[in-house]
Design an enzyme around this catalytic site. Structure first.
Site, PDB file in Angstrom:
ATOM      1  N   ASP A   1      -0.133 -10.214  -3.192  1.00 16.66           N
ATOM      2  CA  ASP A   1       0.475  -8.902  -3.291  1.00 16.66           C
ATOM      3  C   ASP A   1      -0.396  -7.942  -4.059  1.00 16.66           C
ATOM      4  O   ASP A   1      -0.554  -6.729  -3.760  1.00 16.66           O
ATOM      5  CB  ASP A   1       1.837  -8.980  -3.795  1.00 16.66           C
ATOM      6  CG  ASP A   1       2.399  -9.750  -2.853  1.00 16.66           C
ATOM      7  OD1 ASP A   1       2.272  -9.992  -1.643  1.00 16.66           O
ATOM      8  OD2 ASP A   1       3.985 -10.084  -3.196  1.00 16.66           O
TER       9      ASP A   1
ATOM     10  N   ASP B   1      -1.944  -3.200   2.175  1.00 20.69           N
ATOM     11  CA  ASP B   1      -1.969  -4.189   3.520  1.00 20.69           C
ATOM     12  C   ASP B   1      -2.515  -3.453   4.680  1.00 20.69           C
ATOM     13  O   ASP B   1      -3.385  -4.106   5.503  1.00 20.69           O
ATOM     14  CB  ASP B   1      -0.551  -4.688   3.787  1.00 20.69           C
ATOM     15  CG  ASP B   1      -0.481  -5.633   4.789  1.00 20.69           C
ATOM     16  OD1 ASP B   1      -1.243  -6.729   4.856  1.00 20.69           O
ATOM     17  OD2 ASP B   1       0.250  -5.348   5.856  1.00 20.69           O
TER      18      ASP B   1
ATOM     19  N   GLU C   1      -3.594  -6.671  -2.545  1.00 21.54           N
ATOM     20  CA  GLU C   1      -3.199  -5.561  -1.521  1.00 21.54           C
ATOM     21  C   GLU C   1      -2.893  -4.403  -2.517  1.00 21.54           C
ATOM     22  O   GLU C   1      -3.263  -3.226  -1.772  1.00 21.54           O
ATOM     23  CB  GLU C   1      -2.363  -6.056  -0.728  1.00 21.54           C
ATOM     24  CG  GLU C   1      -2.748  -6.979   0.280  1.00 21.54           C
ATOM     25  CD  GLU C   1      -1.578  -7.523   1.251  1.00 21.54           C
ATOM     26  OE1 GLU C   1      -1.798  -8.080   2.325  1.00 21.54           O
ATOM     27  OE2 GLU C   1      -0.420  -7.330   1.064  1.00 21.54           O
TER      28      GLU C   1
ATOM     29  N   GLU D   1       1.333  -2.182  -2.481  1.00 18.23           N
ATOM     30  CA  GLU D   1       0.880  -3.364  -1.629  1.00 18.23           C
ATOM     31  C   GLU D   1       1.308  -3.045  -0.092  1.00 18.23           C
ATOM     32  O   GLU D   1       0.423  -3.506   0.590  1.00 18.23           O
ATOM     33  CB  GLU D   1       1.905  -4.674  -2.065  1.00 18.23           C
ATOM     34  CG  GLU D   1       1.809  -5.906  -1.223  1.00 18.23           C
ATOM     35  CD  GLU D   1       3.053  -6.377  -0.920  1.00 18.23           C
ATOM     36  OE1 GLU D   1       3.290  -7.249   0.084  1.00 18.23           O
ATOM     37  OE2 GLU D   1       4.067  -6.222  -1.588  1.00 18.23           O
TER      38      GLU D   1
END
EC number: 3.1.26.3
Length: 236
Positions: free
Chosen positions: A119, A50, A122, A46
């Site tokens: 989450d 991101d 990502e 994650e």
């Protein structure tokens, strides 16, 4: 009775991607509460995803809107990478049934938890990046986020920011706001605010706080001046 795992091919078809290292996808779908996590939950993926998402969306916006100023690009970026948008993408992939959760989380409906879904979105992007590199991750992002790019779920600018930008574009000083009236008890006040822009007649707005009243006043002035339209921004 053990929960039957759905066919992973269905998820891969929605991603339109095949992993060279399937264990990366497995990790991206594993919540920290899962018994099989053993320190290998989606959290690290994650973190990576991101950053990849932000770069991919920024590059897409730069190409898609060649005349947009930095401020508009920043607002569009923030809209697309926010938690709610990422959760919406995860829902479109239908990742919920594939999540590996602890028994408590599974029984409490965490497969629909917006934070977890965001989450995992990502994390999957991060997994694709590690599996095949940036171009594959970028392609996934562009395929998946295109609908949100074309139809934002909320206004990209609040009225006060839009009015200030409009005034600056006209070479005018920033708008000024003043409380014209305050009514109601202290615990439930109502405000009536006037906004003025040099060279234009003032407009009023009302609300349960100064901020809400200021936004309403700015919106009214933008509508009156034809900067905003009802079709684009709806009703107050």
């Amino acid at each position: 009775m053990a929960r039957r795992r759905p066919n992973l091919d269905e998820l891969l078809n929605k991603l339109d991607y095949r992993f060279e290292r399937p264990e990366l996808l497995d990790e991206a779908l594993t919540h920290v509460s899962a018994p099989q996590a053993a320190g290998q939950s989606y959290q690290r993926l994650e973190f990576l995803g991101d950053r990849v998402l932000g770069l991919a969306i920024a590059a897409l916006l730069y190409r898609k809107f060649p005349d947009a100023p930095e401020g508009e690009l920043s607002r569009r970026l923030a809209e697309l990478v926010r938690r709610e948008s990422c959760a919406e993408i995860a829902i479109s992939w239908d990742v919920g049934p594939y999540l590996k959760l602890g028994a408590g989380e599974a029984h409490s409906g965490e497969r629909r938890n917006q934070t977890i879904l965001a989450d995992v979105c990502e994390a999957i992007i991060g997994a694709v990046f590690l599996d095949s590199g940036y171009e594959a991750a970028r392609a996934l992002v562009e395929r998946s986020f295109q609908p949100l790019l074309e139809a934002p779920r909320r206004p990209l600018r609040d009225p006060k920011s839009a009015l200030q930008e409009w005034a600056q574009g006209q070479g005018l000083p920033p708008p000024t706001y003043s409380v014209a009236e305050q009514t109601g008890p202290d615990h439930a006040p109502k405000f009536r605010v006037m906004v003025k822009v040099k060279g234009a007649e003032g407009e009023f707005g009302s609300g349960t706080s100064k901020r809400i009243a200021e936004q309403a006043a700015a919106r009214s002035l933008l509508m009156r001046e034809g900067v905003w339209t009802e079709e684009e921004h709806g009703t107050a």
